[in-house]
Design a protein around this motif. Structure first.
Motif, mmCIF file in Angstrom:
data_model
loop_
_atom_site.group_PDB
_atom_site.id
_atom_site.type_symbol
_atom_site.label_atom_id
_atom_site.label_comp_id
_atom_site.label_asym_id
_atom_site.label_seq_id
_atom_site.Cartn_x
_atom_site.Cartn_y
_atom_site.Cartn_z
ATOM 1 N N THR A 161 0.827 -1.207 0.000
ATOM 2 C CA THR A 161 0.000 0.000 0.000
ATOM 3 C C THR A 161 0.860 1.255 0.000
ATOM 4 O OG1 THR A 161 -1.645 -1.230 1.284
ATOM 5 C CG2 THR A 161 -1.896 1.148 1.177
ATOM 6 N N ARG A 162 1.934 1.267 0.798
ATOM 7 C CA ARG A 162 2.832 2.431 0.789
ATOM 8 C C ARG A 162 3.465 2.620 -0.590
ATOM 9 N NH1 ARG A 162 4.474 0.537 5.969
ATOM 10 N NH2 ARG A 162 6.339 -0.392 5.039
ATOM 11 N N LEU A 163 3.778 1.515 -1.264
ATOM 12 C CA LEU A 163 4.341 1.620 -2.613
ATOM 13 C C LEU A 163 3.336 2.245 -3.575
ATOM 14 C CD1 LEU A 163 6.581 1.017 -4.642
ATOM 15 C CD2 LEU A 163 5.591 -1.280 -4.929
ATOM 16 N N MET A 164 2.068 1.873 -3.463
ATOM 17 C CA MET A 164 1.038 2.461 -4.325
ATOM 18 C C MET A 164 0.918 3.968 -4.091
ATOM 19 S SD MET A 164 -0.207 0.017 -6.207
ATOM 20 C CE MET A 164 1.469 -0.637 -6.242
ATOM 21 N N VAL A 165 1.021 4.376 -2.837
ATOM 22 C CA VAL A 165 0.944 5.809 -2.525
ATOM 23 C C VAL A 165 2.128 6.553 -3.135
ATOM 24 C CG1 VAL A 165 0.960 7.494 -0.645
ATOM 25 C CG2 VAL A 165 -0.397 5.412 -0.439
ATOM 26 N N ASP A 166 3.332 5.983 -3.054
ATOM 27 C CA ASP A 166 4.508 6.604 -3.668
ATOM 28 C C ASP A 166 4.372 6.703 -5.181
ATOM 29 O OD1 ASP A 166 5.619 6.867 -1.178
ATOM 30 O OD2 ASP A 166 6.787 5.003 -1.308
ATOM 31 N N ILE A 167 3.789 5.685 -5.798
ATOM 32 C CA ILE A 167 3.591 5.715 -7.252
ATOM 33 C C ILE A 167 2.629 6.830 -7.638
ATOM 34 C CG2 ILE A 167 2.646 4.421 -9.195
ATOM 35 C CD1 ILE A 167 3.751 1.895 -7.936
ATOM 36 N N LEU A 168 1.599 7.036 -6.834
ATOM 37 C CA LEU A 168 0.675 8.144 -7.109
ATOM 38 C C LEU A 168 1.401 9.488 -7.066
ATOM 39 C CD1 LEU A 168 -2.566 7.166 -5.131
ATOM 40 C CD2 LEU A 168 -2.265 7.265 -7.610
ATOM 41 N N ALA A 169 2.324 9.646 -6.132
ATOM 42 C CA ALA A 169 3.078 10.901 -6.058
ATOM 43 C C ALA A 169 3.925 11.087 -7.307
ATOM 44 C CB ALA A 169 3.959 10.892 -4.805
#
Length: 818
Positions: free
Chosen positions: A321-329
């Motif tokens: 989930t943290r990786l998905m948030v970083d990808i959105l950034a």
């Protein structure tokens, strides 16, 4: 030219003509004011021409709007200029009386004074009229500009361009993007080897080395320094662990961000970038802050297991989930870079569509992935929210609605982009991502403020569920509304326009209600209310107890002073706020109608409360009986009276019942009252002896007054006893039950010593057929069956009781034993 503009210009010319007739009035204008007004006329004329042509760019319209807004604010202030002086002149004219009609005359001195005052009034009203007209004109022009900009943005949003799925556009898009990147790189490469750049680097070498050193230290050692600061802060107590952790997490963002700023400054100082690269370099710190913020937000949401219904996640999938948030950034950064590149280079619409489509699709896929990761987690949180209470359940429902709407937009956006509506797709997907990020940040900050409050108050983690945390949540949500509006396409000018309208207030008759007036009213009223309570406390605790006024009178004085003080505070606050009290006549009329229909009982209780405080038929501390209810008066307010009964329960009685009903006040004026103790003795006892004993007992009690002296009354001959009564006057009637109990104890003791019998009721019951109570003997073995069958049946218990009652009533055998 539109009819509206023609009418405005005609009105302006008419106003100018009227102003020309009133040259003495315009003479009071300073040279600066006249020059400012002339500039306004030129700006307004230019704005009308630009609006009529409607060919200027949106940026030019924004600049023009900003200029008009400054004029409008100046004219808004001019509308209320000299208001106090104008009211004074109007009062002076009213004092002179009505002006004489045609053919009538008045004294020369009064006529001269009236003419002078009227001239001064006209001189002061002209600037207000001019400001009013200019304000209306500026407001209209601003509204027209806002309409043009909104229409342009709407057309652009709904504009359909080339589809990014068309392979014909792909080669051209790749060539255009490659050429733009190559031009930036070639421009930079050419400057790296130039003598000018080398000389610039040589001249600024110390500053460059310092900036690079700071950047290297902050980027490489920022996290260890942040953790070291956290270890130091934890020495102040483990109760603030959540606060210290939040501060450390912020330092992990702030320190690298400062390092990136230093690095960007070093690159800018070296001069190795060309014009295009320098323009893009200005956005690098913002992009770095975006990535760092999203990374920090992911850590706060999932590393610390913050329970939320906005971005729920299954156990064991936190890292994903943290990786998905970083990808959105990263996607948001690439999108912003593409937009800024278009501002630098001329890029066709087809190229923009082809370049934006992968980013839109990637953002949508990440959103859907986040939705699937938290699918099972949401079911558990829904059940937990229902157990937490209505507020938590309502907040979670709102967050659930926002999340579902965001994921739905993430599904729709790629479809719109594929159909050619790239602008609409971008206007949906990226604000949806930003909305989720903003709400998640609000949850994190709410938790931090709750931890901070728990640390300061000593409540610990319990403060997260306190009223303070709920209020902070509402406050953060209110502060986030403007940010949400900006995220979803609102202009800064729209926000400032709403704020200006809010500060301007609204008009009620001749009175303008503004936030400033409301704040003035609140501050003055609060000060008056506090002063009233302070005076009440001083009177109640210091002055009145030293007087001979009874407690009821003291309570009436303090209560009446409180009502008068609150009323005067409200009147003064209204006057200080600049509100016209005459306009309250409409409110008073409407209130009277409401009183006639629905507030009769309330007003009746209010008036009754005033009567109770003035006449004081009952006072605080009195022992009263009203409507079968008996107790002590503990408090008298304007609507009701609180009575404490003898079983220590509080009863609220409407004041109208105390005025219109029958009230017995046992302690009105003084506490002297009478006690009556009934006594019965057996027949055959000497009545005089009983009288002497009872009189002696009454006189011996310390609460009984000897003047008037107590006495004993021979009431008569009762059915079972000779009846007497002790009647005595007590010093304090509040002790009547205790006195009666003491006398009864003493009577029982003295009667036992003197051999006097206290009778009690007895009854003798005669049964008509007592043999019915004797159990029947069983029949012998040789007895005939017929004899057994003819034996009398066993009597029923109800029959025996009925017979006994009949016998006692009919034969008169129920005698009293002595």
């Amino acid at each position: 030219m539109t009819p509206i503009l023609t009418a405005l210009r005609t009105a302006l010319l008419g106003l100018a003509f009227a102003a020309g007739l009133a040259l003495p009035a315009l003479a009071q204008f300073t040279a600066e004011s006249r020059a400012y007004y002339q500039d306004w006329l030129k700006t307004a004329s230019r704005a009308e021409e630009v609006i009529d042509a409607s060919r200027a760019s949106s940026a030019a319209f924004e600049m023009l709007r900003k200029e008009l807004t400054s004029y409008r604010q100046r004219f808004l202030e001019g509308r209320t200029k000299n208001a106090d002086r104008i009211r004074t002149l109007q009062g002076q004219l009213s004092a002179l009386g009505k002006a004489p009609e045609e053919g009538e005359s008045e004294p020369e001195d009064i006529a001269r004074l009236r003419a002078t005052l009227e001239t001064q009034l006209r001189d002061l009203e002209v600037p207000r009229i001019v400001s009013e007209e200019a304000y209306s004109r500026a407001n209209g022009l601003i509204s027209e500009i806002d309409k043009i900009i909104r229409e342009r943005r709407t057309r652009k949003l709904l504009e359909r361009g080339p589809s990014p799925l068309n392979p014909e556009h792909w080669p051209g898009a790749l060539r255009t993007l490659s050429r733009s990147v190559s031009s930036i790189w070639n421009e930079t490469a050419s400057r790296i080897g130039s003598a000018t750049t080398a000389e610039r680097v040589s001249n600024s070498l110390p500053a460059l080395l310092l900036l690079l050193a700071i950047a290297a230290f902050l980027l490489l050692r920022g996290r260890p320094w942040a953790h070291a600061a956290g270890d130091y802060l934890r020495q102040f107590g483990s109760s603030g662990r959540g606060v210290w952790g939040f501060i450390v997490s912020l330092l992990e963002v702030i320190l690298p961000f400062i390092g990136i700023i230093c690095l960007a400054a070093a690159v800018e100082l070296s001069g190795i970038l060309g014009s295009r690269g320098s323009l893009l370099l200005d956005y690098v710190p913002g992009w770095a802050l975006l990535i760092l913020s999203f990374h920090w937000l992911g850590n706060q949401l999932f590393s610390s297991r913050l329970e939320n219904d906005l971005v729920p996640v299954q156990e064991g999938r936190l890292n994903e989930t943290r990786l998905m948030v970083d990808i959105l950034a990263v996607i948001l950064v690439l999108q912003d870079a593409l937009v800024n590149l278009e501002n630098i280079e001329t890029i066709p619409t087809s190229v923009h569509a082809v370049a934006s489509f992968p980013l839109i699709t990637a953002a949508a896929l990440v959103m859907l992935r986040l939705h699937r990761i938290g699918a099972k987690r949401r079911q558990k949180q829904t059940s937990d929210a229902e157990e937490d209470g209505a507020i938590a359940a309502g907040a979670n429902r709102i967050l659930t609605l926002v999340r579902r709407a965001s994921y739905l937009l993430g599904f729709i956006s790629p479809l719109l982009a594929a159909l050619g509506y790239v602008n609409a797709a971008e206007a949906l997907i990226y604000p949806a991502v930003s909305t989720l990020a903003l709400l998640a940040a609000l949850l994190v900050f709410q938790r931090f403020l709750g931890d901070l409050y728990g640390w300061l108050s000593g409540k610990g983690s319990e403060a997260r569920d306190s009223l303070f945390a709920v209020m902070i949540g509402f406050l953060l949500a209110a502060l986030a509304l403007p940010l949400l509006a900006l995220i979803w396409g609102a202009r800064v000018a729209d926000m400032t326009e709403l704020w200006s309208r809010f500060l301007e207030g609204f008009q009620i008759g001749d009175t303008r209600i503004s936030p400033t007036a409301f704040l003035t009213f609140a501050v003055v009223f609060a000060a008056g209310y506090a002063l009233t309570r302070l005076i009440q406390g001083s009177l109640r605790n210091s002055l009145l107890p030293k007087t001979k006024i009874d407690p009821g009178g003291q309570n009436a004085i303090t209560s009446g002073l409180g009502y008068v003080g609150i009323f005067l505070s409200a009147v003064i606050a209204i006057s200080m706020a600049g509100l016209d009290l005459s306009s309250l006549a409409i409110v008073a009329g409407a209130l009277s109608v409401g009183i006639g229909f629905g507030l009769q009982t309330i007003v009746s209780n209010f008036v009754s409360g005033i009567i109770l405080l003035i006449e004081r038929p009952i006072s605080k501390g009195d022992w009263i009986e009203v409507g079968g209810l008996m107790g002590y008066v503990r408090d008298i307010s304007v609507r009701s009276t609180r009575i404490e009964t003898f079983d220590r329960s509080d009863v609220i009685v409407p004041n109208s019942d105390l005025i219109s009903g029958t009230v017995t006040n046992y302690t009105r004026g003084n506490t002297v009252g009478r006690v009556i103790v009934p006594v019965g003795v057996a027949y055959g006892t000497d009545p005089r002896k009983v009288e002497a004993i009872l009189t002696e007992i009454a006189k011996a009690h310390p609460m009984v007054l000897l003047n008037p002296a107590p006495y004993v009354v021979f009431q008569g001959f009762g059915a079972d006893s000779i009846d007497f009564e002790i009647r005595a006057i007590l010093r304090d009637v509040n002790w009547v039950l205790s006195v009666k109990s003491d006398m009864n104890y003493e009577i029982s003791k003295r009667f036992q010593e003197e051999g006097i019998e206290i009778p009690f009721m007895q009854r003798d019951i005669w049964i008509r057929n007592p043999e019915a109570l004797t159990p029947s003997k069983p029949s012998s073995a040789g007895q005939p069956a017929a004899a057994s069958a003819s034996a009398p049946p066993k009597p029923d218990l109800d029959d025996l009781q009925q017979d006994a009652g009949d016998d006692a009533d009919s034969d008169g055998d129920a005698d009293a034993d002595k």
